[in-house]
Each structure stands twice: as C-alpha cells, then as structure tokens.
Design a protein around this motif. Sequence first.
Motif, mmCIF file in Angstrom:
data_model
loop_
_atom_site.group_PDB
_atom_site.id
_atom_site.type_symbol
_atom_site.label_atom_id
_atom_site.label_comp_id
_atom_site.label_asym_id
_atom_site.label_seq_id
_atom_site.Cartn_x
_atom_site.Cartn_y
_atom_site.Cartn_z
ATOM 1 N N ARG A 114 120.456 74.537 73.123
ATOM 2 C CA ARG A 114 119.150 73.975 72.767
ATOM 3 C C ARG A 114 118.047 74.918 73.216
ATOM 4 N N THR A 115 116.921 74.819 72.552
ATOM 5 C CA THR A 115 115.740 75.582 72.923
ATOM 6 C C THR A 115 114.974 74.820 73.992
ATOM 7 N N VAL A 116 114.528 75.533 75.015
ATOM 8 C CA VAL A 116 113.745 74.909 76.087
ATOM 9 C C VAL A 116 112.403 75.622 76.200
ATOM 10 N N MET B 263 106.709 79.762 76.902
ATOM 11 C CA MET B 263 107.960 80.471 76.690
ATOM 12 C C MET B 263 108.968 79.581 75.988
ATOM 13 N N SER B 264 109.914 80.240 75.312
ATOM 14 C CA SER B 264 110.939 79.527 74.561
ATOM 15 C C SER B 264 112.301 80.138 74.888
ATOM 16 N N GLY B 265 113.031 79.496 75.798
ATOM 17 C CA GLY B 265 114.319 80.011 76.222
ATOM 18 C C GLY B 265 115.467 79.396 75.441
ATOM 19 N N HIS B 266 116.645 79.967 75.626
ATOM 20 C CA HIS B 266 117.858 79.518 74.917
ATOM 21 C C HIS B 266 118.880 79.102 75.950
ATOM 22 N N LEU B 267 119.159 77.786 76.017
ATOM 23 C CA LEU B 267 120.098 77.235 76.984
ATOM 24 C C LEU B 267 121.431 76.964 76.311
ATOM 25 N N ALA B 268 122.506 77.412 76.940
ATOM 26 C CA ALA B 268 123.861 77.190 76.416
ATOM 27 C C ALA B 268 124.695 76.492 77.476
ATOM 28 N N LEU B 269 125.388 75.434 77.048
ATOM 29 C CA LEU B 269 126.172 74.611 77.965
ATOM 30 C C LEU B 269 127.630 74.577 77.532
ATOM 31 N N PHE C 262 116.207 83.811 79.013
ATOM 32 C CA PHE C 262 114.791 83.489 79.114
ATOM 33 C C PHE C 262 113.928 84.382 78.229
ATOM 34 N N ASP C 263 112.693 83.960 78.091
ATOM 35 C CA ASP C 263 111.706 84.567 77.188
ATOM 36 C C ASP C 263 110.775 85.475 77.985
ATOM 37 N N LEU C 264 110.247 86.485 77.322
ATOM 38 C CA LEU C 264 109.278 87.379 77.953
ATOM 39 C C LEU C 264 107.886 87.294 77.347
ATOM 40 N N HIS C 265 107.804 86.950 76.065
ATOM 41 C CA HIS C 265 106.551 87.138 75.337
ATOM 42 C C HIS C 265 106.063 85.893 74.597
ATOM 43 N N GLY C 266 106.322 84.728 75.120
ATOM 44 C CA GLY C 266 105.833 83.529 74.467
ATOM 45 C C GLY C 266 106.421 83.287 73.097
ATOM 46 N N GLY C 267 107.724 83.491 72.994
ATOM 47 C CA GLY C 267 108.420 83.245 71.732
ATOM 48 C C GLY C 267 108.358 84.381 70.744
#
Length: 242
Positions: free
Chosen positions: A7-9, A18-24, A64-69
């Motif tokens: 999911r996107t967080v 920021m828009s990170g990518h979480l994987a479970l 994690f994100d560096l540049h605000g998506g």
Amino acid sequence: MTTVTTRTVEYSADHLTMSGHLALPAGADHRPAVLIGPEGVGLSHVERRRAEALAELGYVALAFDLHGGRYLSDPEEMLARCLPLLADPDRMRGIGHAALDVLRAEPRADLDLVAAIGYGTGGAIALELGRDGVDLRAIGTVNALTTGRPDEAARIRCPVWAGVGSEDPIMGTAAQREAFTAEMQAAGVDWRLTVYGGALHAFHHPTVDHVTPPGVGYHPRHAQRAWSDIVGLLAECLPVTR
C-alpha cells in the motif's frame, strides 16, 4: 513465495507530502522491518520492487520518498535538490526519521529488529540515521560513501556494509573510500566495504530512458551481487523466523 500485500503511505517530511511504498509479508505476526532509501532521482519501481522482494523473504519493508512523490528525471533538477540535501545532515536525518516513524507505526513491524538500507542519497540518509544514534540492527548502502561530522560515527550501534563501484566518480572515488573507511574505523564501527570492479555509480539500477549524469551506468552482474550482499547482511543481523 509468500503472498505480499502493498500500500501507499503518505506522510510529511522536508516540508513535503511524501509517498512511500509499504510491503507486508503474509500472516499477522511481527516481523523484522527494513527501511529502503532510493537513489537521488527518487522513489521508483526499482525500490518498490525491492521492498516487495524483502516482503517475500518475510520482512516488513518501506521504500521511502525523497521528493514529495516526484521522480526527478532531469539531472540538473535532481542535482539542484540533492546536493544541498547531501550537504545538510540534519535535513537528511529529518527525512529518515519521518520515514522511520511510518515504518515503526506499522503493527506488523518488530520495533526491536529494524534495519536501514539505501542507494545513493537514500543510502546517505540511512547512514545519517546511524550517526544520529538510531537503534538499528544493520545499515547497508550502495553508492553512498558519505562521511559525517567529526565523532558522530561513534553513535552507530550496528554493523555497516557499504558497496561501491570501483569507477564511481560521484560517491565512490578512492578518496571517498579512504575517508569513509577511516571514519568507520576510528569510531570502532563493525564495518565492511565491498568494491565492485569496473562498476560506475548507480550500477545496481537498470538502465533508464532519460539522460543521466556522467559516471552512471548499469552493471547487471554486480547489481545481483550487491543485492545478494544486502540480503546476506539482513539474514545475519535480522534473521526471519517463520
């Protein structure tokens, strides 16, 4: 292969959303957690896939994100943002801490078993978290031979592995390798440095369809070796028990 959910967080850092990518991984139990930092261009499918690959191995993983998506395909724009960032350890730590807070807030994450890995700018952020005294079990970086402020490496509390291309003119020159190893050794860190012969900067990143700075190039064989080295570091320091 385990079933992975993603999911996107969204979260705030560096005055950006920021828009990170979480994987479970499959299941509902606590698992070791890994923070993944991207190259200076920003979060891409490469880091998202690596988060998913780690989840397949049983880790909770956040790229994690560096540049605000945003993904900065223009080298001039990328350097204009990343060079001041790399010169400001406190800004890097702020970005890293914000992402780490998101990872730690995930109920599946074992808060006693957290590692940080990263590439280029994202790897420099992982190192700054260590220099800030964050309780990590391992730090792994590729193309991120930065040195910190005097004596702060002594706050690193875990093993550090760094991989770099022998021909990297950006974050892996002979002088940078010497400064990095001297810093780690003087601080008493449990450190390793792997130099991949003939590889350029970002050698782990598949070729892209936009202009890149000089000194950047993909090396498939070393890319696989570097990934194996990172997986090995995590298996040593954050073993997954199924």
